[in-house]
Motif scaffolding. Structure first.
Motif, PDB file in Angstrom:
ATOM      1  N   LEU A 125      17.045  27.485  10.426  1.00 28.91           N
ATOM      2  CA  LEU A 125      17.916  27.463  11.596  1.00 28.91           C
ATOM      3  C   LEU A 125      19.360  27.800  11.264  1.00 28.91           C
ATOM      4  O   LEU A 125      20.137  28.124  12.167  1.00 28.91           O
ATOM      5  N   GLY A 126      19.739  27.729   9.990  1.00 31.09           N
ATOM      6  CA  GLY A 126      21.081  28.127   9.599  1.00 31.09           C
ATOM      7  C   GLY A 126      21.242  29.624   9.429  1.00 31.09           C
ATOM      8  O   GLY A 126      22.355  30.110   9.186  1.00 31.09           O
ATOM      9  N   ARG A 127      20.158  30.368   9.547  1.00 27.77           N
ATOM     10  CA  ARG A 127      20.198  31.823   9.409  1.00 27.77           C
ATOM     11  C   ARG A 127      20.171  32.480  10.788  1.00 27.77           C
ATOM     12  O   ARG A 127      19.769  31.853  11.763  1.00 27.77           O
ATOM     13  N   PRO A 128      20.592  33.741  10.895  1.00 25.41           N
ATOM     14  CA  PRO A 128      20.518  34.422  12.189  1.00 25.41           C
ATOM     15  C   PRO A 128      19.096  34.409  12.739  1.00 25.41           C
ATOM     16  O   PRO A 128      18.130  34.614  11.991  1.00 25.41           O
ATOM     17  N   GLY A 129      18.967  34.164  14.031  1.00 24.13           N
ATOM     18  CA  GLY A 129      17.642  34.105  14.640  1.00 24.13           C
ATOM     19  C   GLY A 129      17.695  34.363  16.126  1.00 24.13           C
ATOM     20  O   GLY A 129      18.756  34.283  16.758  1.00 24.13           O
TER      21      GLY A 129
ATOM     22  N   PRO B  71      20.801  50.039   5.521  1.00 21.98           N
ATOM     23  CA  PRO B  71      20.243  49.048   4.589  1.00 21.98           C
ATOM     24  C   PRO B  71      18.949  48.441   5.137  1.00 21.98           C
ATOM     25  O   PRO B  71      18.763  48.331   6.353  1.00 21.98           O
ATOM     26  N   ALA B  72      18.051  48.058   4.250  1.00 23.01           N
ATOM     27  CA  ALA B  72      16.805  47.405   4.673  1.00 23.01           C
ATOM     28  C   ALA B  72      17.120  46.060   5.331  1.00 23.01           C
ATOM     29  O   ALA B  72      18.119  45.400   5.016  1.00 23.01           O
ATOM     30  N   LEU B  73      16.260  45.658   6.246  1.00 20.28           N
ATOM     31  CA  LEU B  73      16.430  44.400   6.975  1.00 20.28           C
ATOM     32  C   LEU B  73      15.124  43.618   6.897  1.00 20.28           C
ATOM     33  O   LEU B  73      14.057  44.128   7.255  1.00 20.28           O
ATOM     34  N   ARG B  74      15.196  42.355   6.427  1.00 19.42           N
ATOM     35  CA  ARG B  74      14.008  41.524   6.259  1.00 19.42           C
ATOM     36  C   ARG B  74      13.941  40.528   7.412  1.00 19.42           C
ATOM     37  O   ARG B  74      14.800  39.654   7.551  1.00 19.42           O
ATOM     38  N   ILE B  75      12.907  40.656   8.240  1.00 17.19           N
ATOM     39  CA  ILE B  75      12.726  39.808   9.418  1.00 17.19           C
ATOM     40  C   ILE B  75      11.511  38.918   9.208  1.00 17.19           C
ATOM     41  O   ILE B  75      10.403  39.401   8.947  1.00 17.19           O
ATOM     42  N   LEU B  76      11.709  37.614   9.333  1.00 14.12           N
ATOM     43  CA  LEU B  76      10.595  36.672   9.318  1.00 14.12           C
ATOM     44  C   LEU B  76      10.142  36.443  10.752  1.00 14.12           C
ATOM     45  O   LEU B  76      10.893  35.925  11.575  1.00 14.12           O
ATOM     46  N   HIS B  77       8.906  36.831  11.055  1.00 10.38           N
ATOM     47  CA  HIS B  77       8.349  36.682  12.399  1.00 10.38           C
ATOM     48  C   HIS B  77       7.394  35.491  12.400  1.00 10.38           C
ATOM     49  O   HIS B  77       6.377  35.502  11.701  1.00 10.38           O
ATOM     50  N   VAL B  78       7.742  34.471  13.176  1.00  7.66           N
ATOM     51  CA  VAL B  78       6.889  33.290  13.320  1.00  7.66           C
ATOM     52  C   VAL B  78       6.510  33.125  14.783  1.00  7.66           C
ATOM     53  O   VAL B  78       7.262  33.499  15.680  1.00  7.66           O
ATOM     54  N   SER B  79       5.347  32.522  15.009  1.00 11.68           N
ATOM     55  CA  SER B  79       4.873  32.374  16.377  1.00 11.68           C
ATOM     56  C   SER B  79       3.758  31.338  16.439  1.00 11.68           C
ATOM     57  O   SER B  79       3.094  31.051  15.441  1.00 11.68           O
ATOM     58  N   ASP B  80       3.589  30.763  17.608  1.00 11.89           N
ATOM     59  CA  ASP B  80       2.414  29.947  17.945  1.00 11.89           C
ATOM     60  C   ASP B  80       2.182  28.799  16.963  1.00 11.89           C
ATOM     61  O   ASP B  80       1.095  28.654  16.406  1.00 11.89           O
ATOM     62  N   PHE B  81       3.206  27.954  16.800  1.00 14.10           N
ATOM     63  CA  PHE B  81       3.023  26.756  15.980  1.00 14.10           C
ATOM     64  C   PHE B  81       2.039  25.791  16.632  1.00 14.10           C
ATOM     65  O   PHE B  81       1.274  25.125  15.948  1.00 14.10           O
TER      66      PHE B  81
ATOM     67  N   VAL C  42      23.751  41.999  11.126  1.00 14.18           N
ATOM     68  CA  VAL C  42      23.228  41.232  10.000  1.00 14.18           C
ATOM     69  C   VAL C  42      23.197  42.146   8.776  1.00 14.18           C
ATOM     70  O   VAL C  42      22.525  43.184   8.787  1.00 14.18           O
ATOM     71  N   ASN C  43      23.945  41.777   7.749  1.00 12.33           N
ATOM     72  CA  ASN C  43      23.971  42.544   6.488  1.00 12.33           C
ATOM     73  C   ASN C  43      24.243  44.027   6.700  1.00 12.33           C
ATOM     74  O   ASN C  43      23.618  44.893   6.090  1.00 12.33           O
ATOM     75  N   GLY C  44      25.158  44.321   7.619  1.00 11.85           N
ATOM     76  CA  GLY C  44      25.535  45.701   7.866  1.00 11.85           C
ATOM     77  C   GLY C  44      24.621  46.453   8.804  1.00 11.85           C
ATOM     78  O   GLY C  44      24.811  47.660   9.017  1.00 11.85           O
ATOM     79  N   VAL C  45      23.624  45.801   9.379  1.00 13.23           N
ATOM     80  CA  VAL C  45      22.699  46.434  10.314  1.00 13.23           C
ATOM     81  C   VAL C  45      23.037  45.966  11.726  1.00 13.23           C
ATOM     82  O   VAL C  45      23.044  44.759  12.011  1.00 13.23           O
ATOM     83  N   ASN C  46      23.321  46.899  12.604  1.00 19.69           N
ATOM     84  CA  ASN C  46      23.616  46.584  14.004  1.00 19.69           C
ATOM     85  C   ASN C  46      22.303  46.492  14.789  1.00 19.69           C
ATOM     86  O   ASN C  46      21.516  47.449  14.800  1.00 19.69           O
ATOM     87  N   ILE C  47      22.084  45.360  15.436  1.00 19.28           N
ATOM     88  CA  ILE C  47      20.796  45.050  16.055  1.00 19.28           C
ATOM     89  C   ILE C  47      20.987  44.730  17.525  1.00 19.28           C
ATOM     90  O   ILE C  47      21.903  43.983  17.906  1.00 19.28           O
ATOM     91  N   VAL C  48      20.132  45.266  18.360  1.00 19.41           N
ATOM     92  CA  VAL C  48      19.996  44.839  19.753  1.00 19.41           C
ATOM     93  C   VAL C  48      18.680  44.077  19.870  1.00 19.41           C
ATOM     94  O   VAL C  48      17.634  44.559  19.429  1.00 19.41           O
TER      95      VAL C  48
ATOM     96  N   HIS D 190      21.495  50.244  15.097  1.00 20.42           N
ATOM     97  CA  HIS D 190      20.566  50.780  14.105  1.00 20.42           C
ATOM     98  C   HIS D 190      19.112  50.489  14.476  1.00 20.42           C
ATOM     99  O   HIS D 190      18.212  51.247  14.131  1.00 20.42           O
ATOM    100  N   ILE D 191      18.874  49.371  15.158  1.00 21.02           N
ATOM    101  CA  ILE D 191      17.515  48.972  15.518  1.00 21.02           C
ATOM    102  C   ILE D 191      17.547  48.227  16.844  1.00 21.02           C
ATOM    103  O   ILE D 191      18.430  47.394  17.077  1.00 21.02           O
ATOM    104  N   ARG D 192      16.610  48.539  17.720  1.00 18.54           N
ATOM    105  CA  ARG D 192      16.501  47.909  19.034  1.00 18.54           C
ATOM    106  C   ARG D 192      15.150  47.192  19.097  1.00 18.54           C
ATOM    107  O   ARG D 192      14.098  47.830  19.026  1.00 18.54           O
ATOM    108  N   ILE D 193      15.208  45.866  19.223  1.00 24.14           N
ATOM    109  CA  ILE D 193      14.009  45.031  19.110  1.00 24.14           C
ATOM    110  C   ILE D 193      13.746  44.319  20.425  1.00 24.14           C
ATOM    111  O   ILE D 193      14.638  43.650  20.972  1.00 24.14           O
TER     112      ILE D 193
END
Length: 320
Positions: free
Chosen positions: A108-112, A50-60, A171-177, A203-206
């Motif tokens: 913050l209530g979502r996986p991160g 399944p597709a996985l949507r990642i929000l990438h934030v940085s450098d506030f 997350v949503n059926g996707v196994n992540i490292v 499924h994905i190694r980040i």
């Protein structure tokens, strides 16, 4: 004739000064606050995943009075991403932790997962901007910042501290490292603490790092990571229309200063241009502040990555 020449030269000089003043005003008042959401599709998952949507934030680089920035970050929660990755430099003021937490309250209530950067540990200091053109220049550190409080706020709400840790989640059926290192920009990285091939059944190694230093990227690639997320560069921050970024402030080349690129044969690198700036250099030029929504899809679903940017206004919700 001489008088006319002097008059023309004076007019030309005034024109240059006026253009410079307008460019400075644009960079410090308009573009610095012209926040953008970048959408990137990354074909990196195994077929059938399944597709996985990642929000990438940085450098506030947050300070307490930056209400527009805080409101925009808070609005990102309407995207409802599957996973949030924060690659550091959240702080620029010792009293900014509550502002960062409040801005991220809807996320913050979502996986991160997160790693920190140098400006989570130490406050900013004025610098000679020409130092950025000299690799290996001497680092100067400001006063200590309350990074422990920020870490506690993140972890208490469920985000994973990936600093020198290898973590697994589904997350949503996707196994992540997810595995990360501390900021290589100030030599806090200890890659050996996470060295070795990650779980091959994932499924994905980040990989996560604040500064995308080649020595760290090479280790992630050698160990078989599929994607590394980083920040730090601010996309060059002050760029030229055709030349692009003038500096990266790290070891990568200017072509990789922001966005998606290939690192080695099998690993992709995404560098965020970041959302903030140092309070001592509050300007952006041809480099808008941004967050990125990465949509990871199976490799068979797309043969090329697409990259587009769109503005999120304060009155309009982000486009899903």
């Amino acid at each position: 004739m001489a008088r006319n020449t002097r008059h023309t030269a004076a007019q030309f000089a005034l024109g240059i000064v006026g253009a410079g003043a307008m460019a400075l005003a644009y960079a410090t008042i308009i573009e610095r606050n012209a926040f953008a959401l970048r959408n990137v599709t990354v074909p990196v998952l195994p077929p059938g995943t399944p597709a996985l949507r990642i929000l990438h934030v940085s450098d506030f680089h947050m300070t307490p009075g930056q209400h527009l920035k805080q409101a925009w970050i808070n609005e990102l929660s309407t995207l409802e991403p599957d996973l949030i990755i924060n690659t550091g430099d959240n702080l620029s003021h010792p009293r900014a932790v509550p502002n960062v937490v409040q801005a991220l309250s809807g996320l913050l209530g979502r996986p991160g997962a997160f790693v920190f950067g140098s400006n989570d540990y130490f406050g900013p200091r004025p610098k000679n901007p020409f130092k950025y053109f000299k690799k290996g220049h001497k680092r100067t550190y400001g006063d200590p910042l309350p990074w422990q409080d920020l870490r506690a706020a993140f972890t208490e709400r469920g985000w994973l501290d990936a600093t020198h840790n290898q973590r697994e989640l589904e997350v949503n059926g996707v196994n992540i490292v997810v595995a990360g290192v501390d900021d290589p920009h100030i030599n806090r990285d200890r890659y050996n603490t996470i060295a070795g091939a990650p779980n091959p059944r994932a499924h994905i190694r980040i990989g996560l790092t604040h500064s995308p230093e080649p020595r760290v990227l090479d280790r992630f690639a050698q160990d078989g990571y599929d994607l590394v997320l980083a920040g730090h560069t601010h996309g060059g921050q002050l760029c030229l229309p055709i030349a692009g970024a003038l500096v990266t402030n790290c070891g990568i080349d200017r072509s990789r200063v922001k966005g998606l690129s290939q690192w080695g044969a099998h690993m992709k690198l995404h560098v965020s241009a970041g959302i903030g700036t140092s309070p001592y250099a509050p300007a952006r030029f041809f480099c808008r502040p941004e967050a990125t929504l990465l949509t990871l899809v199976p490799t068979a679903a797309s043969t090329r990555a697409t990259d587009s940017a769109q503005q999120i206004s304060q009155s309009d919700a982000p486009v899903r």
